[in-house]
Enzyme design. Structure first.
Site, mmCIF file in Angstrom:
data_model
loop_
_atom_site.group_PDB
_atom_site.id
_atom_site.type_symbol
_atom_site.label_atom_id
_atom_site.label_comp_id
_atom_site.label_asym_id
_atom_site.label_seq_id
_atom_site.Cartn_x
_atom_site.Cartn_y
_atom_site.Cartn_z
ATOM 1 N N SER A 152 13.915 -29.611 -42.963
ATOM 2 C CA SER A 152 13.646 -28.914 -41.713
ATOM 3 C C SER A 152 14.887 -28.123 -41.274
ATOM 4 C CB SER A 152 13.206 -29.930 -40.647
ATOM 5 O OG SER A 152 12.721 -29.287 -39.500
ATOM 6 N N ASP A 317 2.022 -29.596 -44.302
ATOM 7 C CA ASP A 317 3.031 -29.193 -43.319
ATOM 8 C C ASP A 317 2.685 -27.804 -42.801
ATOM 9 O OD1 ASP A 317 5.258 -28.567 -41.821
ATOM 10 O OD2 ASP A 317 6.719 -28.941 -43.412
ATOM 11 N N HIS A 350 4.616 -32.234 -41.289
ATOM 12 C CA HIS A 350 6.045 -31.926 -41.406
ATOM 13 C C HIS A 350 6.892 -33.180 -41.611
ATOM 14 C CE1 HIS A 350 9.633 -29.585 -41.097
ATOM 15 N NE2 HIS A 350 10.046 -30.183 -39.992
#
Length: 376
Positions: A152, A317, A350
């Protein structure tokens, strides 16, 4: 356990040389908290840097002697025999500037006033973090990392390392990340920030001096974030339309199981995380865009990169979709870089990059085993 790094010890690095931020602001001195696992070899060539995501910190693996239940946020990934193998690598976890886990941030005392920085703490960018991380590497005597790894927002930092210090990175492992945020992601961040900014207890960022905490705003921001970190399938599988009491109550208290989960996560987060730090981290996400200086051309922006890459995405995601990872791969291939790409089938959204998944872990382990052979 034999596959645990065991008792971790947080360390503090202090820097007296001013750090100039992308915004033009300067931090005259600062501290950074970090932890290390494994042993640095004689050539100092086996170091791996772990860059954390929005709410992460330096406690990546292991536990604390006085807090045995405080397990590192990536403990399933880092340790002896694990994909990031501390029998082979010297692993560093850190807390970025602007954080709230010991590194200098908005809640830290400003040496000029003796009061918390609060609203006066500079806006930080991914570029600023990488500059500060490089100084920590210098202090540890590490001239080149075997790998820099992040998921991320951490993946953005790993990419920025390859841009800011091309000669100091052999490999980048960019996981569940993107070359910049989509408009929708920027919008989510703005809603989350506004929940905090409009909380009456925020006091323009100087709530410390008022003995207040903008709990409501931070709670709402985290609840919104959690919705975006999970996939629809994951939420449906975990909660469905389950009711806590089995029947409708015809009111606005908690009725659905998912409501209970979100409010619990919001309350928990607001009890330990700093609201100003949340604002800074989300703004750093918004600002990251290597192609901003190349008219949106990511391939041209990536021209300085020398590192080899592993790029990993997850099928469910939707916040950092596989399409965004493939943009990174395409730009690297345009520059004739060595790139491995894996798209993992996962239903966790995610948050998949934090989960233990056989295929995902095998990809990480195999790639890093080859890295270990290079630096042995």
């Amino acid at each position: 356990m034999s596959d645990s790094v065991g008792i971790a010890q947080a360390q503090r690095a202090s820097f007296d040389v001013p750090l100039k931020f992308q915004s033009g602001a300067t931090l005259p001195r600062y501290d950074m908290m970090y932890e290390t696992y494994g042993t640095l070899n004689a050539a100092k060539s086996n170091a791996i840097l772990i860059c954390h995501a929005l709410s992460g910190h330096h406690h990546v693996a292991g536990t604390y002697a006085d807090q045995p239940k405080n397990i590192g946020w990536w403990d399933n990934m880092v340790g002896p025999g694990k994909p990031i193998d501390t029998n082979k690598f010297f692993v560093i976890g850190l807390n970025n500037l602007g954080g709230c886990h010991g590194s200098t941030g908005p809640s830290s005392p400003n040496p000029e006033t003796g009061k918390p920085y609060g609203s006066s703490f500079p806006i930080v960018t991914v570029e600023d973090w990488v500059q500060a991380q490089a100084r920590l590497a210098d202090q540890l005597g590490i001239r080149q990392f075997a790998a820099i790894i992040g998921g991320s927002l951490g993946g953005m930092q790993a990419m920025q390392w390859a841009l800011s210090f091309p000669e100091r990175v052999r490999h980048v492992l960019a996981i569940a990340t993107a070359p910049n945020l989509t408009t929708e992601n920027i919008a989510f961040n703005d809603v989350a920030r506004n929940a905090i900014l409009t909380d009456p207890d925020f006091h323009g960022g100087d709530f410390y001096q008022h003995g207040a905490v903008p709990t409501r705003g931070l709670r709402l921001a985290r609840m919104l974030g959690h919705i975006t970190y999970l996939s629809d399938d994951a939420m449906a599988g975990k909660f469905g339309r389950g009711l806590r009491s089995g029947e409708y109550k015809y009111g606005y208290d908690i009725e659905f199981e998912v409501e209970s989960y979100l409010r619990y996560q919001g309350d928990k987060f607001a009890s330990y995380f700093d609201a100003n730090t949340y604002l800074l981290m989300t703004k750093a996400l918004d600002y990251f865009d290597p192609a901003r200086h190349t008219d949106g051309n990511l391939a041209r922006a990536f021209a300085p990169i020398q590192a080899d890459f592993l790029v990993v995405s997850f099928s469910s995601d939707w916040r950092f979709s596989p399409d965004r990872s493939r943009e990174i791969v395409k730009a690297l291939l345009h520059n004739r870089r060595n790139v491995s790409y894996a798209e993992i089938e996962s239903r966790h959204g995610h948050d998949s990059f934090l989960m233990q998944d056989e295929q995902y872990f095998a990809v990480m382990r195999n790639y890093l085993n080859n890295v270990a052979k290079e630096v042995a």
